[in-house]
Scaffold this motif. Structure first.
Motif, PDB file in Angstrom:
ATOM      1  N   LYS A   1      -5.138   1.339   7.255  1.00 41.64           N
ATOM      2  CA  LYS A   1      -6.050   2.419   7.672  1.00 41.64           C
ATOM      3  C   LYS A   1      -6.438   3.252   6.456  1.00 41.64           C
ATOM      4  CE  LYS A   1      -4.344   5.895  10.295  1.00 41.64           C
ATOM      5  NZ  LYS A   1      -4.045   6.716  11.506  1.00 41.64           N
ATOM      6  N   ALA A   2      -5.456   3.612   5.652  1.00 40.15           N
ATOM      7  CA  ALA A   2      -5.732   4.405   4.449  1.00 40.15           C
ATOM      8  C   ALA A   2      -6.695   3.660   3.521  1.00 40.15           C
ATOM      9  CB  ALA A   2      -4.432   4.725   3.724  1.00 40.15           C
ATOM     10  N   LEU A   3      -6.452   2.375   3.395  1.00 37.40           N
ATOM     11  CA  LEU A   3      -7.279   1.560   2.509  1.00 37.40           C
ATOM     12  C   LEU A   3      -8.714   1.455   3.026  1.00 37.40           C
ATOM     13  CD1 LEU A   3      -6.719   0.127  -0.081  1.00 37.40           C
ATOM     14  CD2 LEU A   3      -6.168  -1.944   1.183  1.00 37.40           C
TER      15      LEU A   3
ATOM     16  N   GLN B   1     -14.292   3.478   2.322  1.00 39.73           N
ATOM     17  CA  GLN B   1     -15.401   4.240   2.905  1.00 39.73           C
ATOM     18  C   GLN B   1     -15.722   5.451   2.018  1.00 39.73           C
ATOM     19  OE1 GLN B   1     -15.179   7.004   6.445  1.00 39.73           O
ATOM     20  NE2 GLN B   1     -15.673   5.066   7.446  1.00 39.73           N
ATOM     21  N   ALA B   2     -14.695   6.092   1.509  1.00 37.74           N
ATOM     22  CA  ALA B   2     -14.907   7.237   0.619  1.00 37.74           C
ATOM     23  C   ALA B   2     -15.675   6.806  -0.631  1.00 37.74           C
ATOM     24  CB  ALA B   2     -13.559   7.845   0.230  1.00 37.74           C
TER      25      ALA B   2
ATOM     26  N   ARG C   1     -17.272  10.125  -1.877  1.00 32.77           N
ATOM     27  CA  ARG C   1     -16.444  11.272  -1.507  1.00 32.77           C
ATOM     28  C   ARG C   1     -15.139  11.204  -2.281  1.00 32.77           C
ATOM     29  NH1 ARG C   1     -17.892  10.450   4.142  1.00 32.77           N
ATOM     30  NH2 ARG C   1     -16.180   8.981   4.331  1.00 32.77           N
ATOM     31  N   PRO C   2     -14.710  12.295  -2.894  1.00 33.56           N
ATOM     32  CA  PRO C   2     -13.376  12.301  -3.500  1.00 33.56           C
ATOM     33  C   PRO C   2     -12.310  12.088  -2.423  1.00 33.56           C
ATOM     34  CG  PRO C   2     -14.659  14.200  -4.234  1.00 33.56           C
ATOM     35  CD  PRO C   2     -15.442  13.553  -3.135  1.00 33.56           C
TER      36      PRO C   2
ATOM     37  N   LYS D   1     -14.003   3.547  -7.192  1.00 32.17           N
ATOM     38  CA  LYS D   1     -15.027   4.277  -7.946  1.00 32.17           C
ATOM     39  C   LYS D   1     -15.307   5.653  -7.361  1.00 32.17           C
ATOM     40  CE  LYS D   1     -17.166   0.032  -9.608  1.00 32.17           C
ATOM     41  NZ  LYS D   1     -16.107  -0.844  -9.013  1.00 32.17           N
ATOM     42  N   THR D   2     -14.263   6.394  -7.169  1.00 31.20           N
ATOM     43  CA  THR D   2     -14.393   7.788  -6.728  1.00 31.20           C
ATOM     44  C   THR D   2     -13.104   8.523  -7.120  1.00 31.20           C
ATOM     45  OG1 THR D   2     -15.095   9.165  -4.855  1.00 31.20           O
ATOM     46  CG2 THR D   2     -13.418   7.520  -4.385  1.00 31.20           C
ATOM     47  N   PRO D   3     -13.188   9.840  -7.379  1.00 35.21           N
ATOM     48  CA  PRO D   3     -11.970  10.541  -7.806  1.00 35.21           C
ATOM     49  C   PRO D   3     -10.872  10.531  -6.739  1.00 35.21           C
ATOM     50  CG  PRO D   3     -13.928  11.885  -8.214  1.00 35.21           C
ATOM     51  CD  PRO D   3     -14.375  10.724  -7.382  1.00 35.21           C
ATOM     52  N   VAL D   4      -9.623  10.426  -7.198  1.00 35.00           N
ATOM     53  CA  VAL D   4      -8.477  10.484  -6.292  1.00 35.00           C
ATOM     54  C   VAL D   4      -7.500  11.542  -6.805  1.00 35.00           C
ATOM     55  CG1 VAL D   4      -6.625   9.188  -5.165  1.00 35.00           C
ATOM     56  CG2 VAL D   4      -8.702   7.983  -5.926  1.00 35.00           C
ATOM     57  N   VAL D   5      -7.168  12.497  -5.936  1.00 33.24           N
ATOM     58  CA  VAL D   5      -6.180  13.520  -6.294  1.00 33.24           C
ATOM     59  C   VAL D   5      -5.026  13.430  -5.303  1.00 33.24           C
ATOM     60  CG1 VAL D   5      -5.738  15.990  -6.614  1.00 33.24           C
ATOM     61  CG2 VAL D   5      -7.987  15.041  -7.188  1.00 33.24           C
ATOM     62  N   CYS D   6      -3.811  13.445  -5.823  1.00 34.70           N
ATOM     63  CA  CYS D   6      -2.626  13.258  -4.974  1.00 34.70           C
ATOM     64  C   CYS D   6      -1.701  14.474  -5.045  1.00 34.70           C
ATOM     65  CB  CYS D   6      -1.894  12.000  -5.439  1.00 34.70           C
ATOM     66  SG  CYS D   6      -0.236  11.793  -4.773  1.00 34.70           S
TER      67      CYS D   6
END
Ligand SMILES: [Zn+2]
Ligand SMILES: [Zn+2]
Lengths: 311, 290
Positions: free
Chosen positions: A128-130, A135-136, A141-142, A178-183
């Motif tokens: 689901k996360a993937l 989609q993001a 969408r970040p 190809k979108t920013p990821v912040v954890c």
């Protein structure tokens, strides 16, 4: 003094402080100073961190989502077979900017936790996360991820449905998304189950959170064949936010008030808000190819100090 | 200084002894040496075992083999060139007992780490190959192992070569903590780059492939093969049984089980593995209809 002793002492002082006459400000201040001194001088052991983040009143992913975002729309399901409630995903608005939120979600009640496996996702949760990560990417969408899991769920069906493959796929796909990821690592980050959501451009960790190769119990049981030596394991595991910053596995620490985020959640969220805003401003301005290359390089050099070439 | 030389010499001696062993000539193997099959407990003469790819002639269970032996079985003679052979782990955190264990294993196995990487040919097809070895620290993932794998993948990407990774691992290396764990992400990212160049990767799972390795590069090949009867799974069997309070069936987490569940492409007996790899590689050279 350890955390437990300190908190007992502070509670005792607070009781005395409450009995002080309203006019006797000096006396009241004196007690206040005593409290602050204890807070300053209390050194938390790694095991204190573990116990603190496992307390039932520790805020959960849902609490942070509610406070950090103007809006949240939950999206369900992996489009293959199941909706895993241990992985809470959806669309959010961060100061007006649309973002995708992927969160490992512990429950607040026993009932919730039985359903959510205490925040241990099944393969369907990772899928689901993937799905929503891709989609993001499609909508530029970040992605904001929240890590809070003792590990991936070790169940029979989880193995049958490919827990290993689901986690591997997350690591693989997030590495070049190809979108920013912040954890944000909120409380507990255990093993591959946590790593699956932390292949990110920026990783922040709450001060008292722990992030490790395995739960301390699992670690002790593998290394010493004795799961009850978890406390001892913590002393050699290097699992606190300070340890991880030193090893460059994370990029920053969200400081917490004495006693942890539960004692003043608002102040913690305010700090997270600033950090997230700065990170997103930075990352969204970057050329996508640079962003992806930097993410690769960041992970590429982790562990460089752990090997050498014999001459 | 003296002791350093002595140590090096003893290591070299081990190495030379091992070199002799690496290519066994039938004359050198004493015919009175027997090995017991861990599965059917038949005693098998060493000589028969060697000529049978170290597979039990009675029940066909593969015996544990070293990375060197696997390379000897898979790579065309005299084509293997090892890369990063001298990389070792250095234990920067002084984890109790870790350094000593590394040194002991290095002496015992004649290996520097739990994987051998290099380039070579399989049926004339050039490729990059990495072979893990469970004799060294149960094939666990240290930062050095992660680095060697990543360098092998990056070499394949740079030289536009197919990549073959033979896995055997108990998972992460506890003594290296979080930096062991993140090697899963590092190697997976390198696999992605290799794939994006349109290049072929083939994974060969061997007994056992579990934990962090199973949840990273081992599941990321274009084609995933496995030796028969290999243990393949993420969580430990005992951990699962403790979680669900139920006994797991004997075939749980075997190669045959994961094939049935749809997570690997084929099960290939050890004696057919080289031939199979040749065949798969041949499908990936550009050819037009004749
Ligand atoms: Zn490096
Ligand atoms: Zn047998």
């Amino acid at each position: 003094m350890n955390l437990k002793e300190a908190q007992q002492k502070i509670n005792e002082i607070k009781i005395q402080q409450m009995q002080v006459d309203e006019k006797d400000l000096d006396m009241w201040n004196d007690y206040q100073k005593q409290i602050e001194t204890i807070q300053k001088e209390t050194v938390l052991t790694p095991w204190d961190h573990v116990e603190l983040v496992r307390r039932p009143d520790r805020p959960k992913a849902q609490d942070y989502i509610d406070l950090l975002f103007d809006e949240f729309v939950e999206l369900h399901g992996d489009r293959k077979s199941l909706d895993d409630p241990a992985m809470l995903c959806g669309l959010g608005s961060f100061h007006g900017m649309p973002v995708t939120i992927l969160a490992q979600s512990k429950g607040k009640t026993v009932e919730e936790n039985l359903k959510q496996h205490f925040g241990m996702p099944q393969p369907e949760g990772y899928r689901k996360a993937l799905r929503l990560a891709k989609q993001a990417e499609k909508f530029n969408r970040p992605i904001i991820t929240f890590v809070d899991t003792p590990g991936a769920y070790p169940g029979k069906e989880a193995e049958e449905k490919g827990q290993a493959q689901a986690i591997a796929d997350c690591l693989y796909t997030f590495s070049s998304l190809k979108t920013p990821v912040v954890c944000f690592v909120l409380s507990e980050g255990g093993s591959g189950g946590a790593l699956a959501l932390s292949v990110a451009d920026k990783i922040f960790m709450l001060e008292y959170a722990v992030y490790s190769i395995l739960s301390p119990e699992g670690f002790a049981s593998i290394l010493w064949k004795d799961g009850s030596r978890a406390k001892e394991a913590c002393d050699v595991m290097k699992l606190t936010s300070k340890d991880l910053l030193e090893k460059k596995v994370i990029d920053g620490i969200v400081s917490e008030p004495f006693g942890g985020a539960a004692s003043n959640l608002q102040s913690v969220v305010e700090r997270m808000d600033v950090m997230l805003r700065d990170a997103l401003q930075d990352l969204t301005q970057m050329k996508i190819s640079t962003l992806v290359e930097r993410r690769y390089e960041k992970f590429r050099h982790l562990g460089d100090g752990s090997w050498k070439m014999l001459r | 200084m003296d002791s350093l030389f002595k140590e090096r010499k003893s290591r070299l001696d081990i190495f030379h002894q091992w070199r002799k062993k690496a290519k066994p000539k039938s004359k050198e193997i004493p015919d009175h040496v027997f090995m017991s099959c861990t599965h059917c407990h038949t005693s098998v003469a060493m000589m028969d075992l060697v000529s049978n790819h170290y597979v039990c002639p009675k029940c066909h269970h593969p015996f544990k083999i070293s990375a060197r032996e696997r390379i000897r079985q898979l790579i065309d003679e005299n084509t293997f060139k090892e890369t990063n052979a001298k990389m070792i782990s250095i234990d920067p955190d002084d984890f109790p007992g870790y350094k000593e264990k590394l040194e002991r294993l290095q002496k015992q196995t004649g290996m520097n780490e739990a994987i051998i990487t290099g380039t070579g040919k399989i049926g004339g097809f050039s490729c990059v190959i990495g072979v893990m070895d469970s004799n060294f620290f149960m094939g666990s993932m240290s930062a050095a192992v992660g680095e060697k794998i990543t360098r092998a993948i990056e070499l394949a990407t740079k030289k536009k070569l197919p990549l073959i990774l033979c896995c055997t691992s108990g998972g992460a290396r506890m003594q290296e903590g979080i930096l062991s764990l993140v090697q899963m992400a590092k190697t997976s990212a390198a696999m992605k780059k290799h794939s994006e160049m349109g290049l072929l990767s083939i994974i060969v799972l061997t007994h056992p492939t579990t934990g962090g390795v199973s949840a990273s590069f081992a599941m990321l090949g274009d084609i995933i093969l496995s030796e028969p009867y290999a243990l393949v799974g993420f969580a430990g069997k005992r951990v699962i049984e403790d979680t669900i309070h139920e006994k797991l069936p004997d075939n749980f987490q075997t190669a045959e089980f994961v094939l049935e569940k749809g997570f690997i492409d084929r099960i290939v007996p050890r004696e057919k593995m080289k031939e199979e790899l040749e065949r798969l590689l041949s499908f990936h050279c550009k050819r037009s209809i004749s």
